[in-house]
Design a protein around this motif. Structure first.
Motif, PDB file in Angstrom:
ATOM      1  N   LEU A 102       2.569   6.197  -7.012  1.00 26.50           N
ATOM      2  CA  LEU A 102       1.582   7.070  -7.660  1.00 26.50           C
ATOM      3  C   LEU A 102       2.125   8.489  -7.798  1.00 26.50           C
ATOM      4  N   VAL A 103       2.710   8.990  -6.676  1.00 24.12           N
ATOM      5  CA  VAL A 103       3.284  10.341  -6.700  1.00 24.12           C
ATOM      6  C   VAL A 103       4.456  10.394  -7.673  1.00 24.12           C
ATOM      7  N   LEU A 134      -3.508   6.411   6.840  1.00 26.44           N
ATOM      8  CA  LEU A 134      -2.812   5.125   6.914  1.00 26.44           C
ATOM      9  C   LEU A 134      -1.825   5.127   8.075  1.00 26.44           C
ATOM     10  N   TRP A 145      -1.764   2.754  11.365  1.00 22.29           N
ATOM     11  CA  TRP A 145      -0.529   2.008  11.628  1.00 22.29           C
ATOM     12  C   TRP A 145      -0.086   2.237  13.073  1.00 22.29           C
ATOM     13  N   LEU A 185      -0.520  17.529  -9.575  1.00 26.98           N
ATOM     14  CA  LEU A 185       0.091  17.047  -8.342  1.00 26.98           C
ATOM     15  C   LEU A 185      -0.291  17.953  -7.178  1.00 26.98           C
ATOM     16  N   MET A 244       0.817  -1.219   0.000  1.00 21.26           N
ATOM     17  CA  MET A 244       0.000   0.000   0.000  1.00 21.26           C
ATOM     18  C   MET A 244       0.851   1.269   0.000  1.00 21.26           C
ATOM     19  N   PRO A 245       1.759   1.443   1.004  1.00 25.62           N
ATOM     20  CA  PRO A 245       2.610   2.633   0.985  1.00 25.62           C
ATOM     21  C   PRO A 245       3.430   2.717  -0.301  1.00 25.62           C
ATOM     22  N   LEU A 281      -3.931  13.445  -1.064  1.00 19.90           N
ATOM     23  CA  LEU A 281      -3.019  12.319  -0.830  1.00 19.90           C
ATOM     24  C   LEU A 281      -2.407  12.383   0.555  1.00 19.90           C
ATOM     25  N   TRP A 330      -9.231  11.808 -11.516  1.00 19.32           N
ATOM     26  CA  TRP A 330      -8.076  12.705 -11.483  1.00 19.32           C
ATOM     27  C   TRP A 330      -6.959  12.170 -12.380  1.00 19.32           C
ATOM     28  N   LEU A 353       1.268   4.051  -3.045  1.00 19.89           N
ATOM     29  CA  LEU A 353       1.005   5.494  -2.937  1.00 19.89           C
ATOM     30  C   LEU A 353       2.223   6.303  -3.368  1.00 19.89           C
ATOM     31  N   LEU A 365      -4.781  11.061   2.936  1.00 16.47           N
ATOM     32  CA  LEU A 365      -4.846   9.606   2.753  1.00 16.47           C
ATOM     33  C   LEU A 365      -3.693   8.921   3.494  1.00 16.47           C
ATOM     34  N   VAL A 366      -2.477   9.462   3.271  1.00 15.42           N
ATOM     35  CA  VAL A 366      -1.289   8.871   3.894  1.00 15.42           C
ATOM     36  C   VAL A 366      -1.349   9.049   5.405  1.00 15.42           C
TER      37      VAL A 366
END
Lengths: 362, 116
Positions: free
Chosen positions: A348-349, B104, B108, B90, A341-342, B97, B78, A345, B100-101
């Motif tokens: 993606l960037v 996560l 975690w 971007l 997952m990380p 994003l 997008w 992501l 989103l991160v």
């Protein structure tokens, strides 16, 4: 490249103009033919996959595989299908009959639905929506429901445990699958299947060449996640034979089991087909910008390219299955949520930066 | 035409399953015994129902999936226009994003990604 749509438009004109059929009848005939084509392709490819699995597995384990029925065991699969067809279908007394009967249907709908999106050749595809890739992920997720209902409806303790495991594994790996496909969409700029393949025709235009580092990372993650999504080893926790007998399809007999078997092998082909269509150029031949080489390559029909690439990826996935030991459930979830997952992501960037700065092969 | 084909595919799938079921009903034998109707649990007599509460770990991951999957759905439209917008794309998705991160990372840190 040869355009298959010449044939379909010719056939359409034949029905409408030469035979003088109305709108309704020509569309009906076309739809029936398409349906028959899908069924034939689905069944043939399932048989091919099952036979290939047996031979590849035998090869990796230094044994012969099926040899008795027919020439080198080629008729073995037909014998198996016949056996499944004539077996009795019976229900467990305490099972939830409705869910139990509907589950194989959902699994098959998901599998046939995604199968119809594969681009076989230039112009030769059944479904080609402008939201293609998105719809593929949407339809494929119906399969999770089918597997879950099969396990839950059976009212068997092994099946229920297997259903939970399968569901949590498949929904988790769907995330990575989506992220990889989004990475590919960023580079191609379209979600339409035919558009994605068309964007990969030309010198070094296959996505893994065109998008170099981020595309290769996405390709590898896609293969891992796809393998998990198809519930195949080393991610076959859900049907771990040694502890859960057969997992969610323990209670299915005859064709009920046959459908899960079919769908499992077809899902392997679909994952490989999607990987080759999105990342390896589908029917697009390899071109390197040298005229003589490109012309020779362009003479090879698109369907040969598509099948070649897909079977190569299938072989790769079978190699993985017969090499690695099964993962535990905590390892499976850790791999997805803490690594893939990380990574997806970040990738993606990375791909966005590559596209924004124009660092890809134009 | 596209939607007609989608329905065709759906009907094809249903036909496949129904036809095979009907064929099996016609060709296959039929018998019933009480033991045959029992679930197969390695020969041990079944006790109680199988529809028991299951480990909460599964639900945690299901909830996490729900949140992240909905967010990836937003990324698809997008992704199509990144090529046109270039660096602006971007920037415009950056905040999304980051959230989103962060989500996560929070899960975690809280230990929701551990299998319990």
């Amino acid at each position: 490249m040869f355009d298959f749509s010449i044939f379909t438009t010719w056939f359409d004109a034949l029905l409408r103009d030469t035979l003088g059929l109305g709108d309704f009848w020509s569309i009906l005939i076309e739809c029936v033919l398409v349906g028959a084509g899908i069924l034939a392709g689905y069944a043939l490819i399932a048989m091919l996959m099952i036979m290939m699995e047996r031979w590849v597995c035998a090869y990796f384990q230094c044994r012969l595989g099926p040899t008795r029925v027919g020439f080198h065991g080629t008729l073995q699969i037909f014998a198996d299908v016949l056996k499944m067809l004539v077996k009795e279908i019976f229900f467990v007394d305490r099972a939830d009959k409705l869910l139990y009967a509907v589950a194989p249907l959902l699994v098959i709908i998901a599998s046939v639905g995604t199968f119809s999106f594969l681009p076989w050749n230039n112009g030769a595809h059944v479904l080609d929506f402008n939201v293609g890739i998105f719809l593929v992920t949407a339809i494929s997720s119906i399969g999770v429901v089918g597997i879950f209902l099969a396990g839950w409806g059976s009212n068997n303790k092994y099946s229920v445990v297997s259903a939970m495991r399968a569901a949590v594994q498949m929904i988790s790996y769907e995330m990575s699958l989506c992220l990889c496909l989004i990475t590919a969409v960023i580079l191609t700029g379209t979600m339409q299947m035919s558009g994605i393949v068309e964007a990969q025709t030309g010198a070094f235009k296959w996505l893994i060449f065109q998008g170099h580092i981020p595309a290769i990372i996405a390709f590898v993650v896609f293969l891992i996640a796809g393998n998990a999504e198809a519930n195949r080893g080393p991610f076959d926790m859900a049907e771990a034979e040694s502890e859960l007998t057969a997992g969610h399809h323990t209670e299915y007999s005859g064709m009920g089991f046959g459908f899960f078997y079919l769908a499992e092998f077809l899902n392997l082909f679909i994952i490989a087909g999607l990987a080759s269509a999105v990342f390896l150029g589908g029917w697009a031949p390899i071109n390197i910008g040298v005229d003589a080489f490109d012309t020779v390559m362009n003479y090879i029909p698109g369907i040969v390219w598509f099948f070649g690439k897909t079977l190569l990826v299938v072989w790769l996935l079978m190699w993985v299955k017969w090499t690695f030991p099964r993962l535990r459930i905590d390892q499976i979830l850790k791999l997805e949520w803490k690594y893939l997952m990380p990574l997806g992501l970040i990738n993606l960037v990375l791909m966005t930066i590559v596209v924004a700065l124009g660092l890809y092969i134009k | 035409m596209n939607f007609t084909l989608l329905i065709t595919v759906l009907v094809t799938a249903i036909t496949l399953v129904v036809a095979a079921y009907v064929m099996a009903k016609l060709l296959g034998p039929r018998s019933y015994a009480k033991v045959k109707g029992e679930p197969y649990e390695s020969g041990i007599p079944t006790r109680g129902s199988s529809w028991l509460p299951v480990s909460v770990g599964f639900y945690l991951f299901a909830i996490l999936f729900l949140m992240f999957d909905v967010e990836t759905v937003f990324l698809y439209p997008w992704a199509v226009v990144v090529k046109e917008f270039g660096a602006m794309a971007l920037l415009s998705i950056g905040f999304f994003l980051v959230v989103l991160v962060l989500g996560l990372a929070y899960a975690w840190r809280k230990g929701d990604l551990e299998w319990k």
